[in-house]
Design an enzyme around this catalytic site. Sequence first.
Site, PDB file in Angstrom:
ATOM      1  N   GLY A 258       0.792  -1.211   0.000  1.00  0.00           N
ATOM      2  CA  GLY A 258       0.000   0.000   0.000  1.00  0.00           C
ATOM      3  C   GLY A 258       0.831   1.271   0.000  1.00  0.00           C
ATOM      4  N   HIS A 259       0.148   2.409  -0.079  1.00  0.00           N
ATOM      5  CA  HIS A 259       0.802   3.708  -0.172  1.00  0.00           C
ATOM      6  C   HIS A 259       1.625   4.010   1.083  1.00  0.00           C
ATOM      7  CE1 HIS A 259      -3.052   4.505   1.817  1.00  0.00           C
ATOM      8  NE2 HIS A 259      -2.434   5.500   2.436  1.00  0.00           N
ATOM      9  N   ASN A 260       2.766   4.648   0.880  1.00  0.00           N
ATOM     10  CA  ASN A 260       3.666   5.114   1.940  1.00  0.00           C
ATOM     11  C   ASN A 260       4.389   3.997   2.681  1.00  0.00           C
ATOM     12  OD1 ASN A 260       2.674   7.660   1.325  1.00  0.00           O
ATOM     13  ND2 ASN A 260       1.335   7.753   3.102  1.00  0.00           N
ATOM     14  N   VAL A 261       4.185   2.765   2.290  1.00  0.00           N
ATOM     15  CA  VAL A 261       4.855   1.649   2.969  1.00  0.00           C
ATOM     16  C   VAL A 261       6.360   1.729   2.730  1.00  0.00           C
ATOM     17  CG1 VAL A 261       5.177  -0.863   2.901  1.00  0.00           C
ATOM     18  CG2 VAL A 261       2.877   0.104   2.970  1.00  0.00           C
ATOM     19  N   SER A 278       1.373   2.946   5.010  1.00  0.00           N
ATOM     20  CA  SER A 278       2.260   3.560   6.007  1.00  0.00           C
ATOM     21  C   SER A 278       2.864   2.562   6.992  1.00  0.00           C
ATOM     22  CB  SER A 278       1.540   4.673   6.774  1.00  0.00           C
ATOM     23  OG  SER A 278       1.146   5.705   5.882  1.00  0.00           O
TER      24      SER A 278
END
Length: 367
Positions: A258-261, A278
């Site tokens: 997912g995003h920001n991982v 995240s």
Amino acid sequence: MAHTIRDIAAALGAEAAGDLDLVVECAAEPSMAGVEALALAMDPKYAPGIAQGRARAALLWPGADWQGLGLKAAIFAPRGRLAMAGLSVLMDRGPDIAPGIHPMTVIDPEAVIGAGAAIGPFVTIGKGAVIGPRARIASHVSIAEGARIGADALILQGARIGARVTIGDRFICQPGAVVGADGFSFVTPEKSGVEEIRETLGERGEIRAQSWTRIHSLGAVTLGDDVELGANVCIDRGTIRDTVIGSGTKLDNLVHVGHNVQVGRDCLLCGQVGIAGSARIGDRVVMGGQCGVNDNIFVGDDVIAGGATKIFTNAPAGRVLLGYPAVKMETHVEMQKALRRLPRLAARVAEMERIVLPPRPGKSGDE
């Protein structure tokens, strides 16, 4: 792809015996090996299969009686799977991508293509993209504007590399992977039911209609060197900062990041692993198939999580996890043992109640 036993042994750094000039053209399971094949029997349990096949040479365990097995030559592998890695490099023909740039490609004039590239048909490369030297790109791949890919990349059919994605050297990408799609980020004008549940752990107030407002992803994705992506992997771009995958990390088919991982170096994420936005994953983390990681938590270095483990809270470095929710593996084993005992325990409790407790009014003692 023909190789002598001598050449294979040298490439593997292994000892060999017998006719070292014997030529083999492929590798095969012992029972299915023809005269042109190198039989793979790195464990004694596979030895009976050699007699069922027709192999003249085999990759064997150290100390094997290769002559007693009827072979003309043998290579000895102290660590079988490691030898398999080297052998697979020798035997893999790789994808058939013709050198040069196929005429049925669309490459923006401002894109930069490194020397020695091989680019197949129906590939599109956007404005300002930079493709490193010796890249091999199969058909129907799209590489968006501003993407930068390092040297010696192998990108197979139908992969999608998004805008401004940065990828290191020796990238391997299996068919259908998507790097740099928008993250799954939405918000409601008022506090949503999901936010309320997170705070109360189950209690809900008034249930009201709500609608979702999209948060666009302004970041991109950064992959280190020697990263490999399986078929249909999806890595979302970051909301503001990039989603990051460290050097040497390998993602199996259908993994979703997912995003920001942030994923560290030399991790191994097996099929259908999902990592929510995240989350931070340390170095050398291994996750079995269908593991899940909650958003905004940290998984420490060297954590190993067994298949289908669901990690909802921070995991300390070096921890071995299993279960839903994740607990120490030895704790999970004890929990499963206890769970199997429950039917017997319930029967014993019922029997004790029947003996000790008086019958309830209106009920006979046998009920």
